[in-house]
Design a protein around this motif. Structure first.
Motif, short mmCIF file in Angstrom:
data_model
loop_
_atom_site.label_atom_id
_atom_site.label_comp_id
_atom_site.label_asym_id
_atom_site.label_seq_id
_atom_site.Cartn_x
_atom_site.Cartn_y
_atom_site.Cartn_z
N THR A 207 -5.54 -1.82 -5.87
CA THR A 207 -4.71 -1.46 -4.72
C THR A 207 -4.83 0.03 -4.38
O THR A 207 -5.13 0.84 -5.25
N GLN A 208 -4.59 0.32 -3.12
CA GLN A 208 -4.65 1.71 -2.65
C GLN A 208 -3.60 2.54 -3.37
O GLN A 208 -2.64 2.01 -3.90
N ASP B 167 -6.80 9.88 -4.73
CA ASP B 167 -6.04 8.96 -3.89
C ASP B 167 -7.02 8.02 -3.20
O ASP B 167 -7.83 8.46 -2.38
N SER C 275 -6.56 5.94 -1.03
CA SER C 275 -6.29 5.60 0.38
C SER C 275 -6.80 6.67 1.35
O SER C 275 -6.66 6.53 2.55
N LYS C 276 -7.41 7.71 0.80
CA LYS C 276 -7.92 8.79 1.68
C LYS C 276 -9.37 9.12 1.33
O LYS C 276 -9.70 9.25 0.15
N ALA D 231 -12.41 5.58 1.44
CA ALA D 231 -11.26 4.68 1.60
C ALA D 231 -11.69 3.49 2.45
O ALA D 231 -12.68 3.56 3.19
#
Lengths: 280, 167
Positions: free
Chosen positions: B117-118, B142, B144-145, B166
């Protein structure tokens, strides 16, 4: 006077298997494992050295085998496996003057709790007619105690000398169940510099509150100060420590209690646990 | 058994790579450099790259370059987090490597093929060499980025980079 008595009891309790003539010099006892973490498919042996020595972890005096003149003792050490049972293999500890050495086979995967097989020891302290302080191993009825002895006091000493070794990962270590010992939540084979470890001190399997422990890094020979860290257990017996340096550590504690047991005035519990701390 | 598991996992990963696009997972490209060291004897290092949660729970091992299981324990940080079960590393185990630049691609999935998961993770890198040193570092990232992180060099690995793509 009271301090002297306590000190005598302390030295006596810790050295009961040492030579009677040399007990004044020796008090700490400990185990040193050759490894605390092992990996791989084949069964491993770990070497355990045992000694009675104030110089942590430099060997000084070995435990004498129970059988007089014997070169080894098969009943010196116990290893409780990941299944909670003592391993069935004989653990032959050789008597090597300054230390005892034994190879312990780790056939299973998980954590082994390895300890000295100590029986409680009864000691009686008294003052003779000349007012000299004396000690004998045995109860008040021991024949060596003169009829006119004064201040006769009998102590039962019980020491725990132990360590932990894990093969192919850790499992919850088995408890000895008797005397002092440490338990989780932190696993004794998962200690790293900079991380806080949290343990619970147990006495006969129950939390031991408000007990001071000394956390002493080994290699005391190579520094001028012992630099032990003192911590005290909370109401539930928990204590924490953040490791400052990698290495082998000795965790020491002792508890004195009055005893209601017939013929015993006090009980002294001692703890000597060896822990291995990895660099980050 | 170990070999069979490895083969089995490899087939699964290969199949997964063929039929799935990473529509739901971030990807990582790790450029790792093992330096030339002027030492005798030189043994190729054992290398572990893995992801942990911010609370330091093992998520997935990304790469494991090793020879014998007997010495896995010397990858101390990796061993304590992932060593308990072969399932934690069978699919990503490879032979040790000589000094050089290597690119490790991670498809955003754990070893069961589930998309990770992000969110924030710790990327861990540990290198240990027989008769040599050991270096360990972990960096926050991270998933998600998009981004690129530089991992400062040490003795056992040179300056290395992590590129996050991402989803």
């Amino acid at each position: 006077m009271k301090i002297n008595l306590l000190k005598s009891a302390f030295i006596g309790a810790l050295t009961f298997t040492a030579l009677a003539s040399s007990y004044a010099n020796a008090h700490a006892q400990w185990l040193v494992p050759s490894h605390t973490s092992l990996s791989g498919d084949k069964a491993h042996y770990v070497m355990i050295d045992a000694s009675i020595s104030n110089e942590i972890f430099a060997a000084d005096k070995a435990y004498r085998p129970k059988e007089k003149g014997a070169e080894y003792d098969d009943n010196l050490l116990i290893a409780i496996g990941p299944d909670g049972k003592p391993i069935s293999d004989k653990i032959r500890a050789y008597y090597l003057q300054r230390k005892n050495s034994a190879a312990v086979k780790l056939a299973d995967e998980g954590t082994y709790h390895i300890a000295m097989k100590h029986e409680p020891r009864i000691m009686t302290f008294y003052k003779n007619a000349e007012g000299e302080r004396k000690r004998v191993f045995g109860p008040k009825t021991s024949k060596d105690i003169p009829a006119d002895a004064k201040d006769v006091r009998t102590t039962k000493a019980f020491s725990t000398v132990d360590t932990f070794v894990s093969r192919n990962g850790t499992s919850k270590p088995a408890l000895l169940g008797k005397g002092l010992e440490i338990s989780g939540p932190t696993h004794p084979n998962d200690l790293f510099v900079g991380e806080e470890a949290r343990f619970q001190l147990l006495k006969d399997g129950k939390p031991a509150a408000n007990v001071e422990l000394a956390i002493l890094k080994g290699d005391t020979r190579y520094r001028n100060e012992r630099n032990e860290v003192k911590v005290t257990t909370d109401k539930q017996g928990f204590f924490t420590n953040t490791w400052q340096h990698p290495g082998l550590y000795l965790i020491e504690a002792s508890v004195n209690e009055d005893s209601s047991e017939k013929g015993i005035d006090s009980v002294r519990y001692s703890l000597f646990t060896t822990l291995d701390v990895a660099p980050e | 058994m170990l070999k069979l598991n490895t083969l089995f996992s490899a087939v699964i990963l290969f199949t997964a790579a063929l039929f799935q696009h990473n529509a739901d997972a971030a990807e990582l490209e790790i450029e790792l450099t093992l330096p030339e060291l002027d030492v005798q004897p030189y043994h190729r290092p054992y290398v572990a790259v893995w992801l942990e949660t911010p609370k330091r729970k093992h998520v997935t091992t990304v790469a494991l370059w090793v020879q014998e299981a007997e010495w896995f324990k010397d990858l101390r940080q990796w061993w304590r987090k992932a060593g308990k079960s072969n399932a934690n590393f069978d699919g990503v185990t490879g032979a040790t490597k000589r000094p050089g630049n290597y690119t490790i691609n991670w498809d955003g999935k754990d070893l069961e093929g589930n998309a990770v998961t992000q969110g924030k993770y710790l990327l861990n890198l540990e290198v240990v060499r027989e008769e040599g040193g050991r270096d360990y570092t972990r960096v926050e990232l991270d998933l998600s980025k998009d981004g690129k992180i530089t991992i400062e060099g040490t003795k056992e690995f040179s300056e290395s980079f992590v590129t996050i793509k991402a989803k």
